[in-house]
Structures are given as structure tokens and as C-alpha cells.
Motif scaffolding. Structure first.
Motif, PDB file in Angstrom:
ATOM      1  N   THR A   1      45.315  37.298  35.800  1.00  0.00           N
ATOM      2  CA  THR A   1      44.103  36.695  36.354  1.00  0.00           C
ATOM      3  C   THR A   1      42.917  37.622  36.147  1.00  0.00           C
ATOM      4  OG1 THR A   1      45.433  35.581  38.027  1.00  0.00           O
ATOM      5  CG2 THR A   1      43.068  35.732  38.439  1.00  0.00           C
ATOM      6  N   ARG A   2      43.107  38.895  36.503  1.00  0.00           N
ATOM      7  CA  ARG A   2      42.036  39.885  36.348  1.00  0.00           C
ATOM      8  C   ARG A   2      41.612  39.989  34.889  1.00  0.00           C
ATOM      9  NH1 ARG A   2      44.374  44.458  38.389  1.00  0.00           N
ATOM     10  NH2 ARG A   2      45.179  44.956  36.352  1.00  0.00           N
ATOM     11  N   ILE A   3      42.559  40.037  33.979  1.00  0.00           N
ATOM     12  CA  ILE A   3      42.262  40.129  32.542  1.00  0.00           C
ATOM     13  C   ILE A   3      41.535  38.874  32.073  1.00  0.00           C
ATOM     14  CG2 ILE A   3      43.309  40.191  30.238  1.00  0.00           C
ATOM     15  CD1 ILE A   3      45.534  41.977  31.572  1.00  0.00           C
ATOM     16  N   GLY A   4      41.998  37.690  32.535  1.00  0.00           N
ATOM     17  CA  GLY A   4      41.360  36.437  32.148  1.00  0.00           C
ATOM     18  C   GLY A   4      39.916  36.350  32.630  1.00  0.00           C
ATOM     19  N   VAL A   5      39.679  36.757  33.877  1.00  0.00           N
ATOM     20  CA  VAL A   5      38.307  36.747  34.405  1.00  0.00           C
ATOM     21  C   VAL A   5      37.448  37.755  33.654  1.00  0.00           C
ATOM     22  CG1 VAL A   5      36.879  37.283  36.424  1.00  0.00           C
ATOM     23  CG2 VAL A   5      38.929  35.874  36.683  1.00  0.00           C
ATOM     24  N   ALA A   6      37.980  38.955  33.437  1.00  0.00           N
ATOM     25  CA  ALA A   6      37.224  39.991  32.715  1.00  0.00           C
ATOM     26  C   ALA A   6      36.855  39.511  31.314  1.00  0.00           C
ATOM     27  CB  ALA A   6      38.020  41.287  32.638  1.00  0.00           C
ATOM     28  N   ASP A   7      37.782  38.854  30.639  1.00  0.00           N
ATOM     29  CA  ASP A   7      37.499  38.331  29.294  1.00  0.00           C
ATOM     30  C   ASP A   7      36.467  37.200  29.351  1.00  0.00           C
ATOM     31  OD1 ASP A   7      39.287  40.120  28.185  1.00  0.00           O
ATOM     32  OD2 ASP A   7      40.873  38.624  27.869  1.00  0.00           O
ATOM     33  N   ALA A   8      36.665  36.257  30.267  1.00  0.00           N
ATOM     34  CA  ALA A   8      35.758  35.101  30.364  1.00  0.00           C
ATOM     35  C   ALA A   8      34.336  35.525  30.724  1.00  0.00           C
ATOM     36  CB  ALA A   8      36.284  34.110  31.402  1.00  0.00           C
TER      37      ALA A   8
ATOM     38  N   PRO B   1      35.782  43.430  45.528  1.00  0.00           N
ATOM     39  CA  PRO B   1      36.280  42.107  45.182  1.00  0.00           C
ATOM     40  C   PRO B   1      35.395  41.451  44.132  1.00  0.00           C
ATOM     41  CG  PRO B   1      35.032  41.989  47.219  1.00  0.00           C
ATOM     42  CD  PRO B   1      35.070  43.435  46.817  1.00  0.00           C
ATOM     43  N   THR B   2      35.976  40.570  43.385  1.00  0.00           N
ATOM     44  CA  THR B   2      35.234  39.736  42.440  1.00  0.00           C
ATOM     45  C   THR B   2      35.369  38.294  42.920  1.00  0.00           C
ATOM     46  OG1 THR B   2      35.513  41.199  40.545  1.00  0.00           O
ATOM     47  CG2 THR B   2      35.140  38.881  40.064  1.00  0.00           C
ATOM     48  N   THR B   3      34.269  37.591  42.992  1.00  0.00           N
ATOM     49  CA  THR B   3      34.273  36.209  43.462  1.00  0.00           C
ATOM     50  C   THR B   3      33.649  35.308  42.412  1.00  0.00           C
ATOM     51  OG1 THR B   3      34.025  36.959  45.741  1.00  0.00           O
ATOM     52  CG2 THR B   3      33.506  34.641  45.291  1.00  0.00           C
ATOM     53  N   LEU B   4      34.356  34.227  42.107  1.00  0.00           N
ATOM     54  CA  LEU B   4      33.846  33.189  41.211  1.00  0.00           C
ATOM     55  C   LEU B   4      33.745  31.894  41.999  1.00  0.00           C
ATOM     56  CD1 LEU B   4      36.210  33.754  38.166  1.00  0.00           C
ATOM     57  CD2 LEU B   4      33.809  34.349  38.265  1.00  0.00           C
ATOM     58  N   ILE B   5      32.668  31.170  41.799  1.00  0.00           N
ATOM     59  CA  ILE B   5      32.556  29.819  42.343  1.00  0.00           C
ATOM     60  C   ILE B   5      32.435  28.886  41.150  1.00  0.00           C
ATOM     61  CG2 ILE B   5      31.140  28.211  43.671  1.00  0.00           C
ATOM     62  CD1 ILE B   5      30.463  30.519  45.544  1.00  0.00           C
ATOM     63  N   LEU B   6      33.371  27.939  41.115  1.00  0.00           N
ATOM     64  CA  LEU B   6      33.414  26.965  40.022  1.00  0.00           C
ATOM     65  C   LEU B   6      32.971  25.613  40.537  1.00  0.00           C
ATOM     66  CD1 LEU B   6      36.975  27.844  38.658  1.00  0.00           C
ATOM     67  CD2 LEU B   6      34.803  28.917  38.071  1.00  0.00           C
ATOM     68  N   ASP B   7      32.366  24.829  39.651  1.00  0.00           N
ATOM     69  CA  ASP B   7      32.030  23.459  40.027  1.00  0.00           C
ATOM     70  C   ASP B   7      33.251  22.569  39.808  1.00  0.00           C
ATOM     71  OD1 ASP B   7      32.112  22.873  37.278  1.00  0.00           O
ATOM     72  OD2 ASP B   7      29.925  22.812  37.085  1.00  0.00           O
ATOM     73  N   GLN B   8      33.091  21.272  40.032  1.00  0.00           N
ATOM     74  CA  GLN B   8      34.232  20.364  39.914  1.00  0.00           C
ATOM     75  C   GLN B   8      34.726  20.200  38.480  1.00  0.00           C
ATOM     76  OE1 GLN B   8      32.863  16.875  42.034  1.00  0.00           O
ATOM     77  NE2 GLN B   8      33.795  17.614  43.919  1.00  0.00           N
ATOM     78  N   GLN B   9      33.945  20.614  37.521  1.00  0.00           N
ATOM     79  CA  GLN B   9      34.370  20.573  36.126  1.00  0.00           C
ATOM     80  C   GLN B   9      34.985  21.899  35.678  1.00  0.00           C
ATOM     81  OE1 GLN B   9      31.172  19.343  37.098  1.00  0.00           O
ATOM     82  NE2 GLN B   9      32.263  17.404  37.283  1.00  0.00           N
TER      83      GLN B   9
ATOM     84  N   ARG C   1      33.423  24.839  35.635  1.00  0.00           N
ATOM     85  CA  ARG C   1      32.425  25.749  35.063  1.00  0.00           C
ATOM     86  C   ARG C   1      31.991  26.771  36.110  1.00  0.00           C
ATOM     87  NH1 ARG C   1      29.551  20.567  33.030  1.00  0.00           N
ATOM     88  NH2 ARG C   1      28.977  20.663  35.213  1.00  0.00           N
ATOM     89  N   VAL C   2      31.837  28.004  35.688  1.00  0.00           N
ATOM     90  CA  VAL C   2      31.403  29.057  36.597  1.00  0.00           C
ATOM     91  C   VAL C   2      29.949  28.816  36.999  1.00  0.00           C
ATOM     92  CG1 VAL C   2      30.994  31.545  36.862  1.00  0.00           C
ATOM     93  CG2 VAL C   2      33.011  30.733  35.591  1.00  0.00           C
ATOM     94  N   GLN C   3      29.722  28.695  38.296  1.00  0.00           N
ATOM     95  CA  GLN C   3      28.376  28.508  38.830  1.00  0.00           C
ATOM     96  C   GLN C   3      27.881  29.749  39.563  1.00  0.00           C
ATOM     97  OE1 GLN C   3      26.450  25.747  38.261  1.00  0.00           O
ATOM     98  NE2 GLN C   3      28.117  25.206  36.896  1.00  0.00           N
ATOM     99  N   GLY C   4      28.817  30.608  39.975  1.00  0.00           N
ATOM    100  CA  GLY C   4      28.451  31.831  40.670  1.00  0.00           C
ATOM    101  C   GLY C   4      29.458  32.920  40.377  1.00  0.00           C
ATOM    102  N   PHE C   5      28.969  34.141  40.266  1.00  0.00           N
ATOM    103  CA  PHE C   5      29.829  35.288  39.955  1.00  0.00           C
ATOM    104  C   PHE C   5      29.289  36.519  40.675  1.00  0.00           C
ATOM    105  CE2 PHE C   5      30.404  39.076  37.299  1.00  0.00           C
ATOM    106  CZ  PHE C   5      31.788  39.135  37.273  1.00  0.00           C
ATOM    107  N   TRP C   6      30.150  37.179  41.450  1.00  0.00           N
ATOM    108  CA  TRP C   6      29.745  38.381  42.177  1.00  0.00           C
ATOM    109  C   TRP C   6      30.844  39.431  42.085  1.00  0.00           C
ATOM    110  CZ3 TRP C   6      29.255  33.445  43.896  1.00  0.00           C
ATOM    111  CH2 TRP C   6      27.974  32.997  44.217  1.00  0.00           C
ATOM    112  N   GLN C   7      30.438  40.668  41.987  1.00  0.00           N
ATOM    113  CA  GLN C   7      31.367  41.788  42.101  1.00  0.00           C
ATOM    114  C   GLN C   7      30.879  42.652  43.256  1.00  0.00           C
ATOM    115  OE1 GLN C   7      31.492  43.319  37.940  1.00  0.00           O
ATOM    116  NE2 GLN C   7      33.669  42.918  38.188  1.00  0.00           N
ATOM    117  N   GLY C   8      31.792  43.011  44.134  1.00  0.00           N
ATOM    118  CA  GLY C   8      31.418  43.798  45.292  1.00  0.00           C
ATOM    119  C   GLY C   8      31.195  42.910  46.498  1.00  0.00           C
ATOM    120  N   TYR C   9      30.877  43.525  47.611  1.00  0.00           N
ATOM    121  CA  TYR C   9      30.716  42.800  48.867  1.00  0.00           C
ATOM    122  C   TYR C   9      29.461  43.268  49.585  1.00  0.00           C
ATOM    123  CZ  TYR C   9      31.273  41.390  53.675  1.00  0.00           C
ATOM    124  OH  TYR C   9      31.046  40.855  54.906  1.00  0.00           O
TER     125      TYR C   9
END
Length: 105
Positions: free
Chosen positions: A53-60, A70-78, A80-88
Motif C-alpha cells: 500500500t505504501r509503495i503504491g501510494v508513493a508511486d501514484a 501519517p499519510t491521508t488520501l481522500i478519494l472521490d466516488q470515481q 480519483r485523489v481529491q486530497g493528499f496530506w502527509q503529517g498531522y
């Protein structure tokens, strides 16, 4: 995530990965469990023993070797990445909530 539980299309999927190639999944589960308990988080967590998972996110996200927790991704219903954050930070939490509210309208 509790704020968004009423939305059937919302999914919160935490994934914990070993922090190095030499760490084992058992110690990762213990560390993650202790973190969740310490912070009073009542959630289930997925475990990625090989870090795929970590490798896939890092590549994408074209992160190379700069993956942070932490790394947080927010995806839409399709998907697609709509939000990306590293850290808190509290600012990050507010940004994530705003985006989720917008996507779930």
C-alpha cells in the motif's frame, strides 16, 4: 470519521505498514494497537505486511522515498485523489473535513 458515518458512500480505511523492511507485522500490529488505544480511537485497521500500500501510494503520488506518516488520501466516488496530506495538524483535520463535506453533498 464518526461525523461521516451517516453517509453510506463514505469509507474510512486506515492501513498500517511496517516502518522498515526489517520490521515484522506482529510488532506493527502491537505498535498500532497501542497508538489507537492511547488516543482512544475505536476503529479497525488494515495491515499491509509487505508495504505494498505504501509503495503504491508513493508511486501514484510520485513521492519517491519521501513517504511520511501519517499519510491521508481522500478519494472521490470515481476513485480519483481529491486530497493528499502527509503529517498531522489540527489545520489538516479541518481541511479534510471541509473537503469531505463538499464531496458528500
Amino acid at each position: 470519521s464518526r461525523e461521516f458515518d451517516e453517509h453510506s458512500e463514505f469509507r474510512f480505511l486506515p492501513v498500517s505498514c511496517p516502518n522498515s523492511a526489517t520490521a515484522d507485522i506482529a510488532s506493527t500490529k502491537i505498535e498500532t494497537g497501542e497508538f489507537l488505544e492511547k488516543n482512544s480511537y475505536d476503529i479497525s485497521c488494515y495491515y499491509d505486511a509487505r508495504g505494498k500500500t505504501r509503495i503504491g501510494v508513493a508511486d501514484a503520488m510520485k513521492l519517491g522515498h519521501t513517504f511520511k506518516y501519517p499519510t491521508t488520501l481522500i478519494l472521490d466516488q470515481q476513485g480519483r485523489v481529491q486530497g493528499f496530506w502527509q503529517g498531522y495538524s489540527k489545520k489538516v483535520i479541518a481541511e479534510q473535513r471541509r473537503l469531505l463535506r463538499k464531496l458528500l453533498k
